[in-house]
Design an enzyme around this catalytic site. Sequence first.
Site, PDB file in Angstrom:
ATOM      1  N   ASP A   1       3.744  -8.868   7.357  1.00 55.37           N
ATOM      2  CA  ASP A   1       3.548  -7.763   8.311  1.00 55.37           C
ATOM      3  C   ASP A   1       3.657  -8.218   9.768  1.00 55.37           C
ATOM      4  O   ASP A   1       3.586  -7.396  10.689  1.00 55.37           O
ATOM      5  CB  ASP A   1       2.192  -7.075   8.063  1.00 55.37           C
ATOM      6  N   LYS A  25      -6.255  -1.748   9.582  1.00 53.75           N
ATOM      7  CA  LYS A  25      -5.648  -0.606   8.876  1.00 53.75           C
ATOM      8  C   LYS A  25      -5.679  -0.805   7.365  1.00 53.75           C
ATOM      9  O   LYS A  25      -6.096   0.083   6.628  1.00 53.75           O
ATOM     10  CB  LYS A  25      -4.195  -0.426   9.335  1.00 53.75           C
ATOM     11  N   ASN A  26      -5.228  -1.979   6.918  1.00 50.27           N
ATOM     12  CA  ASN A  26      -5.064  -2.136   5.473  1.00 50.27           C
ATOM     13  C   ASN A  26      -6.389  -2.323   4.746  1.00 50.27           C
ATOM     14  O   ASN A  26      -6.438  -2.215   3.523  1.00 50.27           O
ATOM     15  CB  ASN A  26      -4.068  -3.269   5.168  1.00 50.27           C
ATOM     16  N   ASP A  28       4.035  -1.179 -10.766  1.00 47.85           N
ATOM     17  CA  ASP A  28       3.872  -1.529 -12.182  1.00 47.85           C
ATOM     18  C   ASP A  28       2.630  -2.393 -12.433  1.00 47.85           C
ATOM     19  O   ASP A  28       1.968  -2.256 -13.458  1.00 47.85           O
ATOM     20  CB  ASP A  28       5.132  -2.246 -12.701  1.00 47.85           C
ATOM     21  N   CYS A  38       5.997   3.358   4.498  1.00 43.62           N
ATOM     22  CA  CYS A  38       7.109   2.597   5.068  1.00 43.62           C
ATOM     23  C   CYS A  38       8.161   2.316   4.001  1.00 43.62           C
ATOM     24  O   CYS A  38       7.845   2.042   2.854  1.00 43.62           O
ATOM     25  CB  CYS A  38       6.607   1.269   5.632  1.00 43.62           C
TER      26      CYS A  38
HETATM   27  C1  EPZ Z   1       0.263  -4.156   1.260  1.00 40.59           C
HETATM   28  O1  EPZ Z   1       1.250  -3.424   0.560  1.00 40.59           O
HETATM   29  C2  EPZ Z   1       0.286  -3.656   2.675  1.00 40.59           C
HETATM   30  N1  EPZ Z   1       0.012  -2.229   2.679  1.00 40.59           N
HETATM   31  C3  EPZ Z   1       1.622  -3.949   3.328  1.00 40.59           C
HETATM   32  O2  EPZ Z   1       1.464  -3.638   4.692  1.00 40.59           O
HETATM   33  C4  EPZ Z   1       1.957  -5.435   3.204  1.00 40.59           C
HETATM   34  O3  EPZ Z   1       3.270  -5.658   3.625  1.00 40.59           O
HETATM   35  C5  EPZ Z   1       1.815  -5.910   1.755  1.00 40.59           C
HETATM   36  O4  EPZ Z   1       0.518  -5.552   1.232  1.00 40.59           O
HETATM   37  C6  EPZ Z   1       1.966  -7.410   1.609  1.00 40.59           C
HETATM   38  O5  EPZ Z   1       0.991  -8.071   2.383  1.00 40.59           O
HETATM   39  C7  EPZ Z   1      -1.222  -1.779   2.554  1.00 40.59           C
HETATM   40  O6  EPZ Z   1      -2.181  -2.534   2.454  1.00 40.59           O
HETATM   41  C8  EPZ Z   1      -1.413  -0.322   2.573  1.00 40.59           C
HETATM   42  P1  EPZ Z   1       2.023  -5.803  -2.421  1.00 40.59           P
HETATM   43  P2  EPZ Z   1       1.286  -3.474  -1.001  1.00 40.59           P
HETATM   44  O7  EPZ Z   1       1.644  -5.049  -3.640  1.00 40.59           O
HETATM   45  O8  EPZ Z   1      -0.075  -3.696  -1.509  1.00 40.59           O
HETATM   46  C9  EPZ Z   1       5.761  -6.545  -5.357  1.00 40.59           C
HETATM   47  C10 EPZ Z   1       2.081  -2.825   6.807  1.00 40.59           C
HETATM   48  O9  EPZ Z   1       3.056  -3.021   7.579  1.00 40.59           O
HETATM   49  N2  EPZ Z   1       5.020  -5.654  -6.281  1.00 40.59           N
HETATM   50  O10 EPZ Z   1       1.185  -6.973  -2.039  1.00 40.59           O
HETATM   51  O11 EPZ Z   1       2.009  -2.285  -1.482  1.00 40.59           O
HETATM   52  C11 EPZ Z   1       6.303  -5.768  -4.167  1.00 40.59           C
HETATM   53  O12 EPZ Z   1       7.527  -5.162  -4.457  1.00 40.59           O
HETATM   54  C12 EPZ Z   1       2.308  -2.741   5.326  1.00 40.59           C
HETATM   55  O13 EPZ Z   1       0.916  -2.683   7.183  1.00 40.59           O
HETATM   56  C13 EPZ Z   1       5.482  -5.498  -7.587  1.00 40.59           C
HETATM   57  O14 EPZ Z   1       6.506  -6.048  -7.991  1.00 40.59           O
HETATM   58  O15 EPZ Z   1       2.145  -4.791  -1.215  1.00 40.59           O
HETATM   59  C14 EPZ Z   1       6.364  -6.848  -3.109  1.00 40.59           C
HETATM   60  O16 EPZ Z   1       7.565  -7.545  -3.252  1.00 40.59           O
HETATM   61  C15 EPZ Z   1       3.613  -2.356   4.871  1.00 40.59           C
HETATM   62  N3  EPZ Z   1       4.757  -4.680  -8.428  1.00 40.59           N
HETATM   63  C16 EPZ Z   1       5.192  -7.775  -3.452  1.00 40.59           C
HETATM   64  O17 EPZ Z   1       4.857  -7.479  -4.806  1.00 40.59           O
HETATM   65  C17 EPZ Z   1       3.616  -4.049  -8.039  1.00 40.59           C
HETATM   66  O18 EPZ Z   1       3.010  -3.344  -8.852  1.00 40.59           O
HETATM   67  C18 EPZ Z   1       3.938  -7.617  -2.582  1.00 40.59           C
HETATM   68  O19 EPZ Z   1       3.544  -6.245  -2.600  1.00 40.59           O
HETATM   69  C19 EPZ Z   1       3.167  -4.233  -6.722  1.00 40.59           C
HETATM   70  C20 EPZ Z   1       3.885  -5.040  -5.862  1.00 40.59           C
END
Ligand code: EPZ
Length: 432
Positions: free
Chosen positions: A309, A22-23, A125, A117
């Site tokens: 995940d 999916k991702n 950011d 979700c």
């Molecule tokens: C991806 O989300 C996945 N979604 C998520 O999968 C997954 O949980 C996550 O990566 C971590 O592996 C998709 O790929 C569509 P991140 P993403 O940016 O990219 C912080 C599922 O169940 N952060 O890696 O949005 C954030 O708050 C889902 O399939 C910032 O602070 O996650 C988090 O604490 C849900 N600033 C951490 O980084 C930003 O600009 C990781 O987030 C971006 C993120």
Amino acid sequence: MEKFVVTGGKPLFGEVTISGAKNAAVAIIPAVILCDEPCQIENIPNISDVTLISRILQQMGANVRRINNSTLYIDPTHISTSVAVTDLVRGMRASYYLLGALLGKYGNAKVALPGGCNFGVRPIDQHLKGFEALGAETRLVDGAIIEASCDEEGLVGTHIYLDVVSVGATMNIMLAASRAKGLTVIENAAKEPHIVDLANFLNSMGADIRGAGTDVIKIRGVSYLHGITYSIIPDQIEAGTYMCAAAATRGRVTIKNITPKHLESISAKFREMGVKITEYDEALTVDATVKPLKRCNIKTMPHPGFPTDCQPQFTALLMSVPGTSIVNENVWDNRYQYISELIRMGAHISVEGRLAIIEGGAPLTAAPVKATDLRAGAAMIIAALEVNGTTEISSIQFIERGYEDVVEKFRGLGADIKKVYFTGDNEEELRA
Ligand code: EPZ
């Protein structure tokens, strides 16, 4: 209202075939916007998130067709806008990839803020910091739309250090930079398998991306990307979910169409618990019939650490194992909403900040529960399979966002699960 009705209490046995990731799919489909010719993408999971992002591309003028259950044909050459602000866009988290792809192709983008979700604040950011470093200006319009644009010179490659390891920011910057002028270096990049997959996809089209899978990714911009046929990687999280279900029911299941290397952190935990894991080239067998399972602790981390995940599904497994296990959620601030649902089933779990403390082995009872998000929903199915009784799971639209044929796949392993449409006192079983 649609629900899953699960009667548990028996071990799962057999084989399950894992779908495409999916991702990876939700990034690779919008990445086709960057291409100057049509593409064909194989091993696409048939899930509602893919339907959504395909419809969004269609709304923008792309010709998107399903050639068969797992292959999409996408012709982006008639895309007529760099604006994506419809309700469909708001409805999915991964629509933020439209920003990087549109900005990379057209030099400007206007995209509604992502939904998806809900587990705590989900900032973007780092995505915006990356676009700005490449020379774009970004603005938040009406609190709900991001506008990004650059001047006539276009995006120009640069060094970007991510303050947090972010999958989305890493992929979005790769998208924007793949057609920028010169060299972009992303430092402290995420290393998930879907990041390598996106890089492989873009490189097959003619992009020049090196280092994906390490924490330094170098992208030299190119001016043209050609059409290709590409097959996306298997879904490591779907695989991990069936592994948890097999172990939670003390069954024996072979998980097919996977890359065992992507599952190393999960397999290591299973071995620590006493589950026998046998790896093959593109499959593995989980055997939890051999000896009693032992408690264990997990801490979620960016890849190659234990994936967040799979955290809810693993918690559902741990509640079946006698002893105290501790889960440390280290990626998301608030990914424990589902615990209250498990407690309704009799689980003994307490949450203290980032920790969930599980007193495993408590007797479970059937209770009506809901899927509070995609992986939480998967955890509800696993918990329900552990219970001697019949559990109703509501809000299953979250589960269908990310799991293809989930009812059929679990049934293939001997689970008693059905999808039911409830109208007042009546219920009608729904079959695919
Ligand atoms: C991806 O989300 C996945 N979604 C998520 O999968 C997954 O949980 C996550 O990566 C971590 O592996 C998709 O790929 C569509 P991140 P993403 O940016 O990219 C912080 C599922 O169940 N952060 O890696 O949005 C954030 O708050 C889902 O399939 C910032 O602070 O996650 C988090 O604490 C849900 N600033 C951490 O980084 C930003 O600009 C990781 O987030 C971006 C993120």
